[in-house]
Design a protein around this motif. Structure first.
Motif, PDB file in Angstrom:
ATOM      1  N   GLU A 168      -4.364  -4.313  -0.551  1.00  0.00           N
ATOM      2  CA  GLU A 168      -4.063  -2.923  -0.250  1.00  0.00           C
ATOM      3  C   GLU A 168      -3.294  -2.202  -1.350  1.00  0.00           C
ATOM      4  O   GLU A 168      -2.929  -1.040  -1.196  1.00  0.00           O
ATOM      5  CB  GLU A 168      -3.240  -2.847   1.050  1.00  0.00           C
ATOM      6  CG  GLU A 168      -4.020  -3.258   2.284  1.00  0.00           C
ATOM      7  CD  GLU A 168      -5.218  -2.353   2.533  1.00  0.00           C
ATOM      8  OE1 GLU A 168      -5.059  -1.124   2.510  1.00  0.00           O
ATOM      9  OE2 GLU A 168      -6.313  -2.887   2.728  1.00  0.00           O
TER      10      GLU A 168
ATOM     11  N   ARG B 104      -0.342   4.898   2.900  1.00  0.00           N
ATOM     12  CA  ARG B 104      -0.276   4.927   4.333  1.00  0.00           C
ATOM     13  C   ARG B 104       0.500   6.130   4.837  1.00  0.00           C
ATOM     14  O   ARG B 104       1.490   6.525   4.273  1.00  0.00           O
ATOM     15  CB  ARG B 104       0.409   3.661   4.826  1.00  0.00           C
ATOM     16  CG  ARG B 104       0.430   3.567   6.316  1.00  0.00           C
ATOM     17  CD  ARG B 104       1.084   2.259   6.729  1.00  0.00           C
ATOM     18  NE  ARG B 104       1.669   2.498   8.001  1.00  0.00           N
ATOM     19  CZ  ARG B 104       2.884   2.162   8.339  1.00  0.00           C
ATOM     20  NH1 ARG B 104       3.648   1.551   7.484  1.00  0.00           N
ATOM     21  NH2 ARG B 104       3.354   2.415   9.525  1.00  0.00           N
TER      22      ARG B 104
ATOM     23  N   SER C 252      -3.142  -6.167   8.664  1.00  0.00           N
ATOM     24  CA  SER C 252      -1.791  -6.725   8.645  1.00  0.00           C
ATOM     25  C   SER C 252      -1.352  -7.335   9.970  1.00  0.00           C
ATOM     26  O   SER C 252      -0.495  -8.223   9.985  1.00  0.00           O
ATOM     27  CB  SER C 252      -0.791  -5.648   8.227  1.00  0.00           C
ATOM     28  OG  SER C 252      -0.822  -4.569   9.138  1.00  0.00           O
TER      29      SER C 252
ATOM     30  N   SER D 194       0.835  -1.188   0.000  1.00  0.00           N
ATOM     31  CA  SER D 194       0.000   0.000   0.000  1.00  0.00           C
ATOM     32  C   SER D 194       0.869   1.237   0.000  1.00  0.00           C
ATOM     33  O   SER D 194       1.805   1.339   0.766  1.00  0.00           O
ATOM     34  CB  SER D 194      -0.878   0.006   1.256  1.00  0.00           C
ATOM     35  OG  SER D 194      -1.442   1.261   1.446  1.00  0.00           O
TER      36      SER D 194
ATOM     37  N   ASN E 135       6.658  -3.157   7.604  1.00  0.00           N
ATOM     38  CA  ASN E 135       6.335  -1.730   7.674  1.00  0.00           C
ATOM     39  C   ASN E 135       7.407  -0.886   6.996  1.00  0.00           C
ATOM     40  O   ASN E 135       7.106   0.117   6.341  1.00  0.00           O
ATOM     41  CB  ASN E 135       6.179  -1.294   9.136  1.00  0.00           C
ATOM     42  CG  ASN E 135       4.925  -1.846   9.782  1.00  0.00           C
ATOM     43  OD1 ASN E 135       3.940  -2.122   9.110  1.00  0.00           O
ATOM     44  ND2 ASN E 135       4.966  -2.024  11.084  1.00  0.00           N
TER      45      ASN E 135
ATOM     46  N   ARG F 102      -2.816  -9.427   2.323  1.00  0.00           N
ATOM     47  CA  ARG F 102      -2.906  -8.050   2.801  1.00  0.00           C
ATOM     48  C   ARG F 102      -2.381  -7.085   1.757  1.00  0.00           C
ATOM     49  O   ARG F 102      -3.001  -6.065   1.468  1.00  0.00           O
ATOM     50  CB  ARG F 102      -2.122  -7.921   4.097  1.00  0.00           C
ATOM     51  CG  ARG F 102      -1.996  -6.479   4.594  1.00  0.00           C
ATOM     52  CD  ARG F 102      -0.554  -6.067   4.679  1.00  0.00           C
ATOM     53  NE  ARG F 102      -0.463  -4.663   5.072  1.00  0.00           N
ATOM     54  CZ  ARG F 102       0.637  -4.094   5.526  1.00  0.00           C
ATOM     55  NH1 ARG F 102       1.722  -4.812   5.644  1.00  0.00           N
ATOM     56  NH2 ARG F 102       0.664  -2.834   5.831  1.00  0.00           N
ATOM     57  N   TYR F 103      -1.256  -7.392   1.159  1.00  0.00           N
ATOM     58  CA  TYR F 103      -0.651  -6.490   0.187  1.00  0.00           C
ATOM     59  C   TYR F 103      -1.407  -6.500  -1.140  1.00  0.00           C
ATOM     60  O   TYR F 103      -1.515  -5.485  -1.808  1.00  0.00           O
ATOM     61  CB  TYR F 103       0.817  -6.865  -0.018  1.00  0.00           C
ATOM     62  CG  TYR F 103       1.637  -6.582   1.212  1.00  0.00           C
ATOM     63  CD1 TYR F 103       2.011  -5.286   1.509  1.00  0.00           C
ATOM     64  CD2 TYR F 103       1.975  -7.594   2.084  1.00  0.00           C
ATOM     65  CE1 TYR F 103       2.730  -4.997   2.661  1.00  0.00           C
ATOM     66  CE2 TYR F 103       2.697  -7.325   3.234  1.00  0.00           C
ATOM     67  CZ  TYR F 103       3.070  -6.022   3.520  1.00  0.00           C
ATOM     68  OH  TYR F 103       3.768  -5.758   4.668  1.00  0.00           O
TER      69      TYR F 103
ATOM     70  N   ASP G 114      -5.298  -0.550   7.946  1.00  0.00           N
ATOM     71  CA  ASP G 114      -4.096  -1.251   7.525  1.00  0.00           C
ATOM     72  C   ASP G 114      -3.508  -2.063   8.673  1.00  0.00           C
ATOM     73  O   ASP G 114      -3.070  -3.202   8.487  1.00  0.00           O
ATOM     74  CB  ASP G 114      -3.069  -0.246   7.006  1.00  0.00           C
ATOM     75  CG  ASP G 114      -1.838  -0.926   6.441  1.00  0.00           C
ATOM     76  OD1 ASP G 114      -2.000  -1.825   5.606  1.00  0.00           O
ATOM     77  OD2 ASP G 114      -0.715  -0.550   6.838  1.00  0.00           O
TER      78      ASP G 114
ATOM     79  N   THR H  57      -7.283   5.138   7.812  1.00  0.00           N
ATOM     80  CA  THR H  57      -6.494   4.328   6.886  1.00  0.00           C
ATOM     81  C   THR H  57      -5.436   3.522   7.630  1.00  0.00           C
ATOM     82  O   THR H  57      -5.250   2.331   7.368  1.00  0.00           O
ATOM     83  CB  THR H  57      -5.817   5.220   5.825  1.00  0.00           C
ATOM     84  OG1 THR H  57      -6.826   5.902   5.086  1.00  0.00           O
ATOM     85  CG2 THR H  57      -4.974   4.380   4.874  1.00  0.00           C
ATOM     86  N   SER H  58      -4.752   4.177   8.564  1.00  0.00           N
ATOM     87  CA  SER H  58      -3.719   3.483   9.332  1.00  0.00           C
ATOM     88  C   SER H  58      -4.321   2.372  10.185  1.00  0.00           C
ATOM     89  O   SER H  58      -3.753   1.282  10.288  1.00  0.00           O
ATOM     90  CB  SER H  58      -2.964   4.479  10.221  1.00  0.00           C
ATOM     91  OG  SER H  58      -2.267   5.421   9.446  1.00  0.00           O
TER      92      SER H  58
END
Length: 312
Positions: free
Chosen positions: A283, A13, A68, A10, A210, A279-280, A64, A60-61
């Motif tokens: 996103e 972020r 994740s 993503s 991250n 997840r990726y 995410d 958004t954070s």
């Protein structure tokens, strides 16, 4: 599993920024932070104030983070019981961080100095006090906040450096690593709320993931960050090494981080190793392909932008 498949990262972020670093942070990561005291002066805007704007900016954070990180705690982000049990504390904490972030952005735009306060009130004191009252505050959380504060000082130093000023690549890399301090803080909170010891391997794996997301953001936002005079690792590599060598050195740095990530990914439990890439994939933003995400952007001459910033 190929890291190229996993890291459809993503790029929307937002990272953590802090208003005022309160205590020193050593290169070894050691820190000393006094526990919250009931008699500290709390007559300040940040006492326990969290605005609707901060809550909205933190969505958004938080989304995410849940996508994740929940799986590493045996939680399902689509399960309402899991969400409502833990999200109030997580949402309050992240929104509090964003509330402070607003004040920092205002100061940075005005080119005001962000001092290391000796007598100033800690803007995060209210958050710490609230978490301590619920027996959720730990020294390790304090350390993550200090890393975020250290990121601020590094960002300020780098963004205000002139053409003749020397910049350390090591400092820039540390700044990028410290930028995700809010995610690590939320992760530690989740362990504490669940009454579980921190799984150090999982924690380290998520730190690397991250970092890769931050790298993807920096590559994508390079031109915008040049215009805004914001911290960006691409800017630092070009300033230190020059246009040609800078691109090469940055590509080598990214490859090294991706290799470390892939090594840890392959050591994850089979269920997590299967779930995490989704997840990726879900996103992926801005319609970019995997190759485009990791493409080092061409050099931008910052001279015109530097003149504009200096005139403000």
């Amino acid at each position: 599993m190929s890291v190229n498949v996993v890291m459809q990262a993503s790029t929307c972020r937002s990272g953590l920024r802090f208003l005022k670093p309160i205590h020193s942070f050593s290169s070894q990561g050691a820190c000393q932070l006094a526990a919250p005291q009931q008699n500290q002066n709390l007559d300040l805007p940040h006492r326990l104030h969290v605005s609707l704007e901060a809550l909205e900016r933190s969505r958004t954070s938080l989304h995410d983070f849940c996508i994740s990180h929940f799986m590493f705690h045996g939680l399902d982000p689509s399960n309402h019981e899991h969400n409502f049990k833990y999200l109030p504390v997580l949402a309050f904490t992240e929104a509090y961080v964003y509330e402070v972030d607003v004040e920092y952005e205002k100061a940075l735009k005005k080119m005001q100095d962000i001092h290391d306060p000796v007598n100033d009130v800690d803007p995060f004191y209210g958050l710490k006090l609230e978490l301590a009252a619920r027996n959720l505050w730990t020294d390790r959380m304090a350390n993550e906040l200090l890393k975020g504060c250290h990121y601020l000082k590094l960002e300020q130093s780098i963004c205000r450096s002139g053409p003749e000023d020397q910049i350390s690549i090591l400092d820039a890399r540390r700044a990028l690593e410290f930028k995700s301090a809010d995610y690590k803080l939320l992760n530690l909170l989740l362990y504490k709320m669940r009454g579980e010891e921190v799984n150090e391997f999982h924690f380290g794996f998520l730190e690397l993931s991250n970092l890769l997301v931050e790298l993807a953001d920096n590559l994508s936002d390079y031109e915008e960050d040049v215009k805004d005079n914001s911290f960006n690792i691409v800017r630092v590599f070009y300033k230190v090494y020059g246009p040609k060598l800078g691109s090469q050195m940055l590509a080598e740095y990214i490859s090294a981080v991706k290799l470390r990530f892939e090594e840890k990914l392959n050591k994850l439990e089979p269920e997590l190793r299967e779930k995490f890439p989704i997840r990726y994939q879900e996103e992926l933003s801005r319609g970019k392909s995997i190759a485009e995400i990791w493409e080092v952007p061409p050099f931008i001459d910052e001279t015109p932008y530097s003149a504009l910033v200096s005139s403000k």
